[in-house]
Design a protein around this motif. Structure first.
Motif: not given
Length: 67
Positions: A15-16, A25, A43
């Motif tokens: 995701n990052w 995202d 998260y």
């Protein structure tokens, strides 16, 4: 537990990577925005998994802590 933590850390890393490369995202897109409760829960779980993964750095192959 280790496998689940690894899966969550991989999800967070991917995701990052997408955020850094494409400003996309994936977690927020799939679960209704970054502020939705399910995205925030993911998260948080990824963060907890990352903290747990740090502890794995201090264990040898047999699972004992190194000194």
């Amino acid at each position: 537990m280790k496998r689940l933590a690894l899966i969550l850390v991989i999800i967070g890393a991917l995701n990052w990577g997408l955020i850094g490369l494409l400003r996309f995202d994936l977690v927020a897109t799939l679960f209704g925005g970054a502020a939705s409760w399910i995205s925030r829960t993911i998260y948080i779980l990824v963060g907890i998994a990352g903290i747990y993964a740090v502890t794995l750095l201090f264990k040898d192959r047999e699972g004992r802590e190194t000194t």
